[in-house]
Design a protein around this motif. Structure first.
Motif, PDB file in Angstrom:
ATOM      1  N   UNK A 141       0.828  -1.206   0.000  1.00  0.00           N
ATOM      2  CA  UNK A 141       0.000   0.000   0.000  1.00  0.00           C
ATOM      3  C   UNK A 141       0.867   1.263   0.000  1.00  0.00           C
ATOM      4  N   UNK A 142       1.876   1.299   0.871  1.00  0.00           N
ATOM      5  CA  UNK A 142       2.778   2.472   0.915  1.00  0.00           C
ATOM      6  C   UNK A 142       3.600   2.582  -0.365  1.00  0.00           C
ATOM      7  N   UNK A 143       3.989   1.458  -0.906  1.00  0.00           N
ATOM      8  CA  UNK A 143       4.756   1.469  -2.158  1.00  0.00           C
ATOM      9  C   UNK A 143       3.908   2.039  -3.293  1.00  0.00           C
ATOM     10  N   UNK A 144       2.636   1.643  -3.377  1.00  0.00           N
ATOM     11  CA  UNK A 144       1.761   2.172  -4.428  1.00  0.00           C
ATOM     12  C   UNK A 144       1.576   3.677  -4.261  1.00  0.00           C
ATOM     13  N   UNK A 145       1.453   4.139  -3.019  1.00  0.00           N
ATOM     14  CA  UNK A 145       1.339   5.573  -2.776  1.00  0.00           C
ATOM     15  C   UNK A 145       2.610   6.312  -3.209  1.00  0.00           C
ATOM     16  N   UNK A 146       3.763   5.692  -2.973  1.00  0.00           N
ATOM     17  CA  UNK A 146       5.025   6.282  -3.429  1.00  0.00           C
ATOM     18  C   UNK A 146       5.011   6.435  -4.949  1.00  0.00           C
ATOM     19  N   UNK A 147       4.561   5.395  -5.638  1.00  0.00           N
ATOM     20  CA  UNK A 147       4.518   5.412  -7.102  1.00  0.00           C
ATOM     21  C   UNK A 147       3.565   6.501  -7.600  1.00  0.00           C
ATOM     22  N   UNK A 148       2.373   6.568  -7.035  1.00  0.00           N
ATOM     23  CA  UNK A 148       1.377   7.563  -7.477  1.00  0.00           C
ATOM     24  C   UNK A 148       1.886   8.989  -7.271  1.00  0.00           C
ATOM     25  N   UNK A 149       2.459   9.253  -6.107  1.00  0.00           N
ATOM     26  CA  UNK A 149       2.962  10.603  -5.842  1.00  0.00           C
ATOM     27  C   UNK A 149       4.153  10.927  -6.745  1.00  0.00           C
ATOM     28  N   UNK A 150       5.061   9.968  -6.913  1.00  0.00           N
ATOM     29  CA  UNK A 150       6.248  10.203  -7.740  1.00  0.00           C
ATOM     30  C   UNK A 150       5.865  10.548  -9.170  1.00  0.00           C
ATOM     31  N   UNK A 151       4.892   9.810  -9.722  1.00  0.00           N
ATOM     32  CA  UNK A 151       4.439  10.104 -11.084  1.00  0.00           C
ATOM     33  C   UNK A 151       3.922  11.530 -11.174  1.00  0.00           C
ATOM     34  N   UNK A 152       3.206  11.953 -10.168  1.00  0.00           N
ATOM     35  CA  UNK A 152       2.641  13.307 -10.165  1.00  0.00           C
ATOM     36  C   UNK A 152       3.728  14.380 -10.036  1.00  0.00           C
ATOM     37  N   UNK A 153       4.690  14.138  -9.160  1.00  0.00           N
ATOM     38  CA  UNK A 153       5.773  15.104  -8.947  1.00  0.00           C
ATOM     39  C   UNK A 153       6.642  15.227 -10.198  1.00  0.00           C
ATOM     40  N   UNK A 154       7.002  14.101 -10.792  1.00  0.00           N
ATOM     41  CA  UNK A 154       7.862  14.115 -11.979  1.00  0.00           C
ATOM     42  C   UNK A 154       7.179  14.826 -13.140  1.00  0.00           C
ATOM     43  N   UNK A 155       5.879  14.599 -13.325  1.00  0.00           N
ATOM     44  CA  UNK A 155       5.167  15.195 -14.463  1.00  0.00           C
ATOM     45  C   UNK A 155       4.760  16.651 -14.222  1.00  0.00           C
ATOM     46  N   UNK A 156       4.992  17.173 -13.030  1.00  0.00           N
ATOM     47  CA  UNK A 156       4.565  18.534 -12.706  1.00  0.00           C
ATOM     48  C   UNK A 156       5.560  19.609 -13.132  1.00  0.00           C
ATOM     49  N   UNK A 157       6.552  19.258 -13.902  1.00  0.00           N
ATOM     50  CA  UNK A 157       7.566  20.227 -14.325  1.00  0.00           C
ATOM     51  C   UNK A 157       7.105  21.095 -15.478  1.00  0.00           C
ATOM     52  N   UNK A 158       8.062  21.556 -16.251  1.00  0.00           N
ATOM     53  CA  UNK A 158       7.780  22.426 -17.385  1.00  0.00           C
ATOM     54  C   UNK A 158       7.027  21.668 -18.472  1.00  0.00           C
ATOM     55  N   UNK A 159       6.151  22.389 -19.165  1.00  0.00           N
ATOM     56  CA  UNK A 159       5.392  21.787 -20.265  1.00  0.00           C
ATOM     57  C   UNK A 159       6.336  21.485 -21.430  1.00  0.00           C
ATOM     58  N   UNK A 160       6.115  20.368 -22.130  1.00  0.00           N
ATOM     59  CA  UNK A 160       6.969  20.061 -23.278  1.00  0.00           C
ATOM     60  C   UNK A 160       6.560  20.857 -24.516  1.00  0.00           C
ATOM     61  N   UNK A 161       7.530  21.160 -25.360  1.00  0.00           N
ATOM     62  CA  UNK A 161       7.268  21.829 -26.626  1.00  0.00           C
ATOM     63  C   UNK A 161       6.462  20.871 -27.514  1.00  0.00           C
ATOM     64  N   UNK A 162       5.390  21.332 -28.150  1.00  0.00           N
ATOM     65  CA  UNK A 162       4.597  20.441 -28.990  1.00  0.00           C
ATOM     66  C   UNK A 162       5.329  19.987 -30.254  1.00  0.00           C
ATOM     67  N   UNK A 163       6.437  20.638 -30.584  1.00  0.00           N
ATOM     68  CA  UNK A 163       7.163  20.293 -31.809  1.00  0.00           C
ATOM     69  C   UNK A 163       8.367  19.393 -31.561  1.00  0.00           C
ATOM     70  N   UNK A 164       9.174  19.733 -30.558  1.00  0.00           N
ATOM     71  CA  UNK A 164      10.404  18.968 -30.347  1.00  0.00           C
ATOM     72  C   UNK A 164      10.392  18.145 -29.065  1.00  0.00           C
ATOM     73  N   UNK A 165       9.458  18.424 -28.171  1.00  0.00           N
ATOM     74  CA  UNK A 165       9.363  17.668 -26.932  1.00  0.00           C
ATOM     75  C   UNK A 165      10.257  18.160 -25.811  1.00  0.00           C
ATOM     76  N   UNK A 166      11.127  19.105 -26.080  1.00  0.00           N
ATOM     77  CA  UNK A 166      11.993  19.646 -25.036  1.00  0.00           C
ATOM     78  C   UNK A 166      11.163  20.545 -24.111  1.00  0.00           C
ATOM     79  N   UNK A 167      11.577  20.709 -22.846  1.00  0.00           N
ATOM     80  CA  UNK A 167      10.805  21.551 -21.923  1.00  0.00           C
ATOM     81  C   UNK A 167      10.856  23.026 -22.319  1.00  0.00           C
TER      82      UNK A 167
END
Length: 195
Positions: A141-167
């Motif tokens: 249960x704690x491991x799944x919570x770690x995974x869910x939060x980590x996915x959210x934190x990692x994806x919360x950065x800069x938006x990717x460019x729609x053309x090249x994918x760079x931030x």
């Protein structure tokens, strides 16, 4: 100096978090148990890989055993910021992940960066010459919570460019697909490409 192994058998909290603005974020893994908090610094890619591998391990455990494992989708229970102050014990180098079948727990070991310790035998080793470590035991249960939060934190950065994918930075983006052309304020990148 003797080796430090920070072991958490029943952590109240084990999370990935960041300090700083998008584009300048510093990633940390933090464990808390019985009033003691340890933080270690890691790279964004390390946080992402640890989260993905832990998710894969949970899925494998669910498929091959009768141990109750929460499903991949779900709600993150802990979105609180990291405990302050965040003073990193070390920079993560090697990461280890395993399953303790006797306790039905996932074991995570994050080792300090050490160029001389490249052999995987140092993971879960108690040898005095091994690098400092953060060792955490997690229920599924704690491991799944770690995974869910980590996915959210990692994806919360800069938006990717729609053309090249760079931030895309807050100050703009020199897109390689546009030969370094920087669009004027309010001009969409996708409007610059002929359909």
């Amino acid at each position: 100096m003797s080796r430090a192994v920070h072991e958490f058998r029943d952590p109240a909290r084990f999370v990935v978090g960041t300090v700083g603005q998008p584009g300048e974020r510093v990633f940390f893994v933090q464990a808390t148990e019985a009033g003691r908090t340890i933080s270690v610094r890691c790279e964004k890619q390390q946080a992402q890989i640890l989260s993905e591998r832990m998710g894969d391990l949970l899925d494998e455990i669910a498929a091959k055993s009768d141990i109750p494992v929460p499903p991949a989708g779900g709600v993150v229970d802990d979105l609180d910021p990291l405990e302050m102050p965040v003073d990193a014990e070390f920079q993560v180098g090697t990461m280890g992940l395993g399953w303790d079948g006797e306790r039905n727990q996932i074991v995570v070991e994050l080792l300090a960066m050490d160029p001389s310790a490249t052999d995987e035998s140092v993971v879960l080793s108690d040898a005095e010459d091994a690098p400092d470590a953060l060792r955490v035991f997690l229920t599924p249960q704690r491991a799944r919570q770690f995974v869910l939060r980590s996915e959210r934190v990692v994806s919360a950065g800069r938006a990717p460019c729609p053309l090249c994918g760079e931030p895309i930075d807050t100050t703009g983006h020199l897109c390689v697909r546009l030969n370094g052309y920087l669009p004027r304020s309010g001009e969409a990148l996708t409007d610059l490409i002929d359909p």
